[in-house]
Design a protein around this motif. Sequence first.
Motif, PDB file in Angstrom:
ATOM      1  N   ASN A  37      -7.929  -0.231  -0.386  1.00  0.00           N
ATOM      2  CA  ASN A  37      -9.110  -1.002  -0.784  1.00  0.00           C
ATOM      3  C   ASN A  37      -8.934  -1.792  -2.070  1.00  0.00           C
ATOM      4  OD1 ASN A  37     -11.138  -0.392   1.395  1.00  0.00           O
ATOM      5  ND2 ASN A  37     -10.456   1.673   0.835  1.00  0.00           N
ATOM      6  N   ARG A  52     -17.249   2.878   5.230  1.00  0.00           N
ATOM      7  CA  ARG A  52     -15.806   2.592   5.096  1.00  0.00           C
ATOM      8  C   ARG A  52     -15.505   1.101   5.095  1.00  0.00           C
ATOM      9  NH1 ARG A  52     -12.124   5.288   9.332  1.00  0.00           N
ATOM     10  NH2 ARG A  52     -10.512   4.605   7.890  1.00  0.00           N
ATOM     11  N   ARG A  53     -16.259   0.339   5.874  1.00  0.00           N
ATOM     12  CA  ARG A  53     -15.828  -1.039   6.072  1.00  0.00           C
ATOM     13  C   ARG A  53     -16.867  -2.113   5.824  1.00  0.00           C
ATOM     14  NH1 ARG A  53     -11.940   1.023   5.220  1.00  0.00           N
ATOM     15  NH2 ARG A  53     -10.091   1.376   6.498  1.00  0.00           N
ATOM     16  N   LEU A  82      -8.602  13.077   5.419  1.00  0.00           N
ATOM     17  CA  LEU A  82      -9.671  13.310   4.438  1.00  0.00           C
ATOM     18  C   LEU A  82      -9.951  12.046   3.627  1.00  0.00           C
ATOM     19  CD1 LEU A  82      -8.441  16.735   2.932  1.00  0.00           C
ATOM     20  CD2 LEU A  82      -9.941  16.357   4.902  1.00  0.00           C
ATOM     21  N   PHE A  83     -11.216  11.828   3.296  1.00  0.00           N
ATOM     22  CA  PHE A  83     -11.542  10.759   2.341  1.00  0.00           C
ATOM     23  C   PHE A  83     -10.892  11.122   1.004  1.00  0.00           C
ATOM     24  CE2 PHE A  83     -15.126  10.212   5.315  1.00  0.00           C
ATOM     25  CZ  PHE A  83     -15.114   8.837   5.467  1.00  0.00           C
ATOM     26  N   THR A  84     -10.145  10.190   0.451  1.00  0.00           N
ATOM     27  CA  THR A  84      -9.320  10.508  -0.715  1.00  0.00           C
ATOM     28  C   THR A  84      -9.831   9.865  -2.002  1.00  0.00           C
ATOM     29  OG1 THR A  84      -7.465  10.517   0.808  1.00  0.00           O
ATOM     30  CG2 THR A  84      -6.945  10.620  -1.539  1.00  0.00           C
ATOM     31  N   GLY A  85     -10.008   8.559  -1.990  1.00  0.00           N
ATOM     32  CA  GLY A  85     -10.520   7.873  -3.174  1.00  0.00           C
ATOM     33  C   GLY A  85      -9.691   8.146  -4.425  1.00  0.00           C
ATOM     34  N   ARG A 125      -7.203  -4.751  -0.671  1.00  0.00           N
ATOM     35  CA  ARG A 125      -8.143  -5.611   0.074  1.00  0.00           C
ATOM     36  C   ARG A 125      -8.931  -6.499  -0.883  1.00  0.00           C
ATOM     37  NH1 ARG A 125      -9.757  -1.252   3.357  1.00  0.00           N
ATOM     38  NH2 ARG A 125      -8.998  -1.578   5.462  1.00  0.00           N
ATOM     39  N   ARG A 139       0.253   8.812  -5.464  1.00  0.00           N
ATOM     40  CA  ARG A 139       0.747   8.300  -4.178  1.00  0.00           C
ATOM     41  C   ARG A 139       1.257   6.856  -4.306  1.00  0.00           C
ATOM     42  NH1 ARG A 139      -4.858   8.962  -3.994  1.00  0.00           N
ATOM     43  NH2 ARG A 139      -6.164   7.432  -2.958  1.00  0.00           N
ATOM     44  N   ARG A 188       0.867  -1.183   0.000  1.00  0.00           N
ATOM     45  CA  ARG A 188       0.000   0.000   0.000  1.00  0.00           C
ATOM     46  C   ARG A 188       0.904   1.234   0.000  1.00  0.00           C
ATOM     47  NH1 ARG A 188      -3.861   2.356   4.829  1.00  0.00           N
ATOM     48  NH2 ARG A 188      -4.689   4.100   3.599  1.00  0.00           N
ATOM     49  N   HIS A 189       0.479   2.268  -0.710  1.00  0.00           N
ATOM     50  CA  HIS A 189       1.283   3.507  -0.754  1.00  0.00           C
ATOM     51  C   HIS A 189       1.566   4.055   0.654  1.00  0.00           C
ATOM     52  CE1 HIS A 189      -2.141   6.000   0.430  1.00  0.00           C
ATOM     53  NE2 HIS A 189      -2.872   5.172  -0.306  1.00  0.00           N
ATOM     54  N   ASN A 228      -4.154  11.651   3.636  1.00  0.00           N
ATOM     55  CA  ASN A 228      -4.187  10.738   4.801  1.00  0.00           C
ATOM     56  C   ASN A 228      -3.850  11.547   6.044  1.00  0.00           C
ATOM     57  OD1 ASN A 228      -2.515   8.069   2.994  1.00  0.00           O
ATOM     58  ND2 ASN A 228      -4.693   8.254   3.432  1.00  0.00           N
ATOM     59  N   LYS A 267     -12.787  12.830   7.864  1.00  0.00           N
ATOM     60  CA  LYS A 267     -13.464  11.613   8.344  1.00  0.00           C
ATOM     61  C   LYS A 267     -14.168  11.853   9.688  1.00  0.00           C
ATOM     62  CE  LYS A 267     -10.643   8.646   5.451  1.00  0.00           C
ATOM     63  NZ  LYS A 267      -9.654   7.618   5.193  1.00  0.00           N
ATOM     64  N   GLU A 308      -7.583   3.403  -5.783  1.00  0.00           N
ATOM     65  CA  GLU A 308      -8.365   3.320  -4.550  1.00  0.00           C
ATOM     66  C   GLU A 308      -9.853   3.275  -4.902  1.00  0.00           C
ATOM     67  OE1 GLU A 308      -9.180   2.374  -1.759  1.00  0.00           O
ATOM     68  OE2 GLU A 308      -7.702   3.447  -0.551  1.00  0.00           O
ATOM     69  N   TYR A 337     -14.569   7.234  -3.407  1.00  0.00           N
ATOM     70  CA  TYR A 337     -15.341   7.559  -2.203  1.00  0.00           C
ATOM     71  C   TYR A 337     -16.546   8.448  -2.492  1.00  0.00           C
ATOM     72  CZ  TYR A 337     -13.607   5.283   1.963  1.00  0.00           C
ATOM     73  OH  TYR A 337     -13.362   4.354   2.947  1.00  0.00           O
TER      74      TYR A 337
HETATM   75  O1  LIG Z   1      -9.277   6.896   0.142  1.00  0.00           O
HETATM   76  C1  LIG Z   1      -9.020   7.052   1.352  1.00  0.00           C
HETATM   77  O2  LIG Z   1      -9.542   7.933   2.057  1.00  0.00           O
HETATM   78  C2  LIG Z   1      -8.016   6.129   2.012  1.00  0.00           C
HETATM   79  O3  LIG Z   1      -6.946   5.938   1.208  1.00  0.00           O
HETATM   80  C3  LIG Z   1      -8.616   4.825   2.405  1.00  0.00           C
HETATM   81  O4  LIG Z   1      -9.615   5.137   3.235  1.00  0.00           O
HETATM   82  P1  LIG Z   1     -10.357   4.101   4.217  1.00  0.00           P
HETATM   83  O5  LIG Z   1      -9.379   3.685   5.261  1.00  0.00           O
HETATM   84  O6  LIG Z   1     -11.485   4.935   4.755  1.00  0.00           O
HETATM   85  O7  LIG Z   1     -10.864   2.979   3.378  1.00  0.00           O
END
Ligand SMILES: O=C(O)[C@H](O)COP(=O)(O)O
Length: 230
Positions: free
Chosen positions: A185, A140-141, A44-47, A188, A86, A33-34, A40, A124, A113, A116
């Motif tokens: 993700n 998120r999960r 902030l939500f990045t996506g 994952r 990244r 993972r980067h 991060n 967040k 990613e 989002y």
């Molecule tokens: O896109 C993002 O905000 C993160 O890289 C991953 O976010 P997460 O931990 O909320 O899935």
Amino acid sequence: MATESNLVGMRASHRALDADLTDCSAPQLVVVRHGESEWNKLNLFTGWKDPALTDKGKEEALKGAKELKKYGYDHYDIAFTSALQRAQTTLKIILKEIDAESLETIKDQALNERDYGDLTGLNKDDARKKWGEEQVHVWRRSFDVPPPNGESLELTAKRVLPYWEKEIKPRVLKGERVLIAAHGNSLRSLAMELEGLTGEEVVKMELATGVPIVYKLDKTGKVLEKKILE
Ligand SMILES: O=C(O)[C@H](O)COP(=O)(O)O
């Protein structure tokens, strides 16, 4: 230190597993993972947004590269990364450290990613205040609940896994040494397929930034052995 032979192929018999672990020609794959990005750091939500790595993120990538070197995972035939800087910068830092800067690298947004959606760019903690802890956790999960106008992990897997099957897996199974630098993700989704995890199991999996994971695979592409180099 490498986590000792973290065996995930629980469905395989131990006898089969032992036999395969002695087989040095077993296909192998390294994913990372980067490192920490600017977003991060800001929580902030990045996506699909494209912030750069922070200095800490660059150090994490370098540390990951040193671990790869230390354990002898420093020769590759090809690398894959996403369309986002990244992941690309993380890969570049690793390749420089292992003297492989000219390694063929394929960049594809299939490895990006998860998108989002409307959460992109939001803090967040602010999102938790607005929608509640539980709802944000579900976005998120959970496996199959997408954030508004975004991708669930299930949707992410629907673009990551066809790409894995078509472009990456055949090379790994042929014996090419493959390095993938991607995202929490997207990796994952891949782990779900490789490790045979259910949707419920995979969402509990957390991937640390810049920490390489080495998979030894059987001839069908399922994991025999997993080592986390942290
Ligand atoms: O896109 C993002 O905000 C993160 O890289 C991953 O976010 P997460 O931990 O909320 O899935």
